[in-house]
Design a protein around this motif. Sequence first.
Motif, PDB file in Angstrom:
ATOM      1  N   ARG A  15      -0.517  11.599  -5.234  1.00  0.00           N
ATOM      2  CA  ARG A  15      -0.127  10.270  -5.696  1.00  0.00           C
ATOM      3  C   ARG A  15      -1.391   9.444  -5.963  1.00  0.00           C
ATOM      4  N   LEU A  70      -5.012   4.191  -4.259  1.00  0.00           N
ATOM      5  CA  LEU A  70      -5.384   2.852  -4.705  1.00  0.00           C
ATOM      6  C   LEU A  70      -6.798   2.475  -4.274  1.00  0.00           C
ATOM      7  N   HIS A  72       5.142   7.509 -10.654  1.00  0.00           N
ATOM      8  CA  HIS A  72       4.605   6.360  -9.936  1.00  0.00           C
ATOM      9  C   HIS A  72       5.714   5.341  -9.674  1.00  0.00           C
ATOM     10  N   GLU A 103       3.655   0.923  -6.723  1.00  0.00           N
ATOM     11  CA  GLU A 103       2.336   1.463  -7.063  1.00  0.00           C
ATOM     12  C   GLU A 103       1.830   0.868  -8.378  1.00  0.00           C
TER      13      GLU A 103
END
Length: 405
Positions: free
Chosen positions: A152, A155, A187, A191
Motif C-alpha cells: 500500500r 505516506l 487506494h 489514503e
Amino acid sequence: MTRIPPHRPGVPNPLHTLTLDQLRRRTSMKWRTHPADVLPLWVAEMDVPLAPAVVRAVTGAMELGDTGYPAGTGYAEALADFAGKRWGWNDLAVERTAIVPDVMLGVVEMLKLVTEPGDAVVVNPPVYPPFYQFVTHLDRRVVEAPLGPDLRLDLAALEEAFRRAVSGGGRAAYLLCSPHNPTGTVHTAGELAAVAALAERHGVRVVADEIHAPVVTGDTRFTPYLAVPGAERGLALMSASKGWNLAGLKAALALAGPGAADDLARMPEEVSHGPSHVGVLAHTAALRDGTDWLDAVLAGLDENRRLLTGLLAEHLPGVVHRAGEATYLAWLDCRALGLGDDPAQVFLDRGRVALSSGIPFGSGGAGHVRLNLATSPEVITEAVHRMRAALDRGRAPRHTPGTGA
C-alpha cells in the motif's frame, strides 16, 4: 462510493469463450512476441471477444464510412454517467475534460503542463514500467517513493519523496497509479485524501493514471482521485481500454479538477488529433452499453484469482501472492524459489510460459513476476503446471560424465 452491481447470471463469462487455437490466430503483441509453444500471460491484453456493444459501434462506423476525425463530448458524457452509476461520483465535469490519444500519452501531456525539463516526478515502485520510460524520455527525473511491505502507499515515504522532489526549487509532480499496477491495490478514500493534503503542503501536482478503474472487484470501492477533498488542483487520465480490452482502439480522456482547469486549457489543440475517431466511438459504447459484459468479466476474474491462489498453494507454495482488489494482474513474489532476480526468464526458458519480469517495475521488483489473469481457467492451470515443471527442471540432478548418474 457505491458498490458494483452483481453480475447477471444470464451473461456468459467472456473468459470462457475463446479456445487457445482461436487466440493464436490473433496478431497483437501478446500472441506474436513469443513462439507458438509459449503460453503468453504477460502484456495487459485480455483473452476475450469484444463486448457486443463495442462490436456494434465499430461495425456501424465501418458500414457508414464514419472514419474521420473525432468530435463532440459524447465520450466524456458517457464516462460521467458511468462514474456516477459505478462509483457514486457525480462531479465529473465534462467541460473540464479533453480527449487524448491514450492514457500514457495523456500523462505526458499533463506532465508537460505542470513541470519543466529537469523537474522531478514521484512514482511508487514497484510500478508500471512505462512510468519510468515516459518520464525519462520527457527529460524529467524519477524520484521513488516505494510502496510499503503491505503493498500500500507509504505516506511517510511519499512525504520524504515530495521533499526531495522540490528541494532544488523546481516544480514537481506525482504520477499516481490508481488502482495500482502491478499489485492490484485499490487506494482508499482516506489514503487519497492524505495524498492530496501532502501534495498541497509541498506544492506537488498530482497526475493520476486511473486506467484500471473499471476493473475492480465487486466488494471493493474505487474512489477517483478528483473526488477526494483537497484534490482540486489534480489531473487524471481515464479510458475504457483496460476494462473492455480496447488497447488497439486509441482514445482516452484527460480530466481536471476545478483548480486545474486553466492548466488543461493550455494543452495544445493538436493533441486532440491523436485519438482515433473509431476508438472514441468504441470507448463510448463500452461505457454506455457494455456494463453487463464488464460485470461478467469481473466475475470471471474473481474466479481466476481464487483458482490461481489454490494452484500456487498446491504446486508453488514458495510463491507469495496477495490477491489484488483490482486489475487483471497478479504480482508474484518468487524470491524464495531461488531463481535469481529474473524468475520470468527462467519460467520462459524452462517452462515456456511468458510472464512480465519484475525488474522493470523499479525498486522492489527483482525476484517478482507479473501474471495476466485475464484468460481461461485452463490456460492459468497449464501455466502454473509449467512453472512448477520449470522449477523441478532446475532442481534435477545433473548428469556427470563417467559416473552413470
